[in-house]
Design a protein around this motif. Sequence first.
Motif, PDB file in Angstrom:
ATOM      1  N   ILE A  48     -23.806  20.301 -41.419  1.00 48.70           N
ATOM      2  CA  ILE A  48     -24.728  21.325 -41.924  1.00 48.70           C
ATOM      3  C   ILE A  48     -25.668  21.871 -40.864  1.00 48.70           C
ATOM      4  O   ILE A  48     -26.357  22.857 -41.098  1.00 48.70           O
ATOM      5  N   ASN A  49     -25.705  21.255 -39.683  1.00 48.16           N
ATOM      6  CA  ASN A  49     -26.579  21.749 -38.621  1.00 48.16           C
ATOM      7  C   ASN A  49     -25.972  22.926 -37.862  1.00 48.16           C
ATOM      8  O   ASN A  49     -26.674  23.635 -37.160  1.00 48.16           O
ATOM      9  N   MET A  92     -23.938  27.811 -32.477  1.00 48.75           N
ATOM     10  CA  MET A  92     -25.382  27.810 -32.678  1.00 48.75           C
ATOM     11  C   MET A  92     -25.706  26.734 -33.711  1.00 48.75           C
ATOM     12  O   MET A  92     -25.133  26.718 -34.797  1.00 48.75           O
ATOM     13  N   GLU A  93     -26.625  25.827 -33.354  1.00 49.40           N
ATOM     14  CA  GLU A  93     -26.982  24.723 -34.237  1.00 49.40           C
ATOM     15  C   GLU A  93     -28.484  24.691 -34.484  1.00 49.40           C
ATOM     16  O   GLU A  93     -29.270  25.108 -33.645  1.00 49.40           O
ATOM     17  N   ARG A  94     -28.838  24.141 -35.627  1.00 52.40           N
ATOM     18  CA  ARG A  94     -30.240  23.856 -35.932  1.00 52.40           C
ATOM     19  C   ARG A  94     -30.720  22.876 -34.861  1.00 52.40           C
ATOM     20  O   ARG A  94     -30.087  21.861 -34.608  1.00 52.40           O
ATOM     21  N   ALA A  95     -31.833  23.173 -34.216  1.00 57.60           N
ATOM     22  CA  ALA A  95     -32.347  22.326 -33.131  1.00 57.60           C
ATOM     23  C   ALA A  95     -32.969  21.060 -33.707  1.00 57.60           C
ATOM     24  O   ALA A  95     -33.880  21.127 -34.527  1.00 57.60           O
ATOM     25  N   ILE A  96     -32.470  19.922 -33.266  1.00 61.59           N
ATOM     26  CA  ILE A  96     -33.008  18.626 -33.666  1.00 61.59           C
ATOM     27  C   ILE A  96     -33.712  18.061 -32.440  1.00 61.59           C
ATOM     28  O   ILE A  96     -33.083  17.914 -31.376  1.00 61.59           O
ATOM     29  N   PRO A  97     -35.001  17.741 -32.536  1.00 64.89           N
ATOM     30  CA  PRO A  97     -35.712  17.210 -31.368  1.00 64.89           C
ATOM     31  C   PRO A  97     -35.018  15.976 -30.805  1.00 64.89           C
ATOM     32  O   PRO A  97     -34.459  15.170 -31.554  1.00 64.89           O
ATOM     33  N   ALA A  98     -35.055  15.823 -29.494  1.00 65.97           N
ATOM     34  CA  ALA A  98     -34.419  14.678 -28.842  1.00 65.97           C
ATOM     35  C   ALA A  98     -34.992  13.361 -29.372  1.00 65.97           C
ATOM     36  O   ALA A  98     -34.275  12.376 -29.499  1.00 65.97           O
ATOM     37  N   LYS A 114     -31.688  23.079 -24.119  1.00 61.69           N
ATOM     38  CA  LYS A 114     -30.847  21.950 -24.525  1.00 61.69           C
ATOM     39  C   LYS A 114     -31.494  20.587 -24.321  1.00 61.69           C
ATOM     40  O   LYS A 114     -31.362  19.705 -25.153  1.00 61.69           O
ATOM     41  N   VAL A 115     -32.165  20.404 -23.220  1.00 62.66           N
ATOM     42  CA  VAL A 115     -32.685  19.075 -22.890  1.00 62.66           C
ATOM     43  C   VAL A 115     -33.756  18.607 -23.871  1.00 62.66           C
ATOM     44  O   VAL A 115     -34.028  17.418 -23.971  1.00 62.66           O
ATOM     45  N   GLN A 119     -28.801  17.086 -29.726  1.00 61.41           N
ATOM     46  CA  GLN A 119     -27.433  17.491 -29.437  1.00 61.41           C
ATOM     47  C   GLN A 119     -27.285  18.033 -28.015  1.00 61.41           C
ATOM     48  O   GLN A 119     -26.257  17.838 -27.367  1.00 61.41           O
ATOM     49  N   GLY A 120     -28.305  18.686 -27.512  1.00 62.88           N
ATOM     50  CA  GLY A 120     -28.260  19.205 -26.140  1.00 62.88           C
ATOM     51  C   GLY A 120     -28.227  18.085 -25.117  1.00 62.88           C
ATOM     52  O   GLY A 120     -27.529  18.173 -24.103  1.00 62.88           O
ATOM     53  N   GLN A 121     -28.977  17.024 -25.366  1.00 66.93           N
ATOM     54  CA  GLN A 121     -28.964  15.883 -24.446  1.00 66.93           C
ATOM     55  C   GLN A 121     -27.587  15.219 -24.426  1.00 66.93           C
ATOM     56  O   GLN A 121     -27.131  14.781 -23.377  1.00 66.93           O
TER      57      GLN A 121
END
Length: 184
Positions: A48-49, A92-98, A114-115, A119-121
């Motif tokens: 769903i993200n 494109m994804e919902r940004a989830i904090p690292a 991303k960092v 998901q970017g990490q």
Amino acid sequence: MKIYPTCSICKHYDSNKEYCTLLEEMTTGTNQEKPSQCVKEGAYLRDINVLLDSYHLYKADEEVPYDFVIDKSKLPADKNGKPLFVLTKRGMERAIPAYDGVELISDFLLGVNKVLTFQGQRELIYDLGVDLAKKVAATRNVELLILPGEENSTGIPSEVKRHMVYQSVGKRRMPVGENYDEYE
């Protein structure tokens, strides 16, 4: 609204390896054939993200309207009111904090760096390896969250090389025809 399932919006899809962990075979994110079979078998699990892109709403042979844009209206916003998303290999994804405490700031076109995202990490560690990904994280004053199984990642040589070339562009002028192998 009809949705055409693709591998990119399935939880079983490993976007770094372009691999289906359920079927245990290679696939692409835009594949619409394999997911339709998984849906019939009840094995498809929607992530769903991941936001729906044109290839989730139109068949490959259908014309996409010229004014199509991804719907970001349901995304949370940063302190400036910009939608919080991150561009990944899935789309494109919902940004989830690292991790807790990371403040996400978005750019309307490019999204969150991303960092700063979970998901970017994952992608940075896979592409650049742990050591280089730590350096990238340090430039944004964030910690790199290394998950079990990622601690020995050395990255993909071509991605490491590309990163090093891009980093050097701003530091010195690179003449046309220069041998970039020195950045390996």
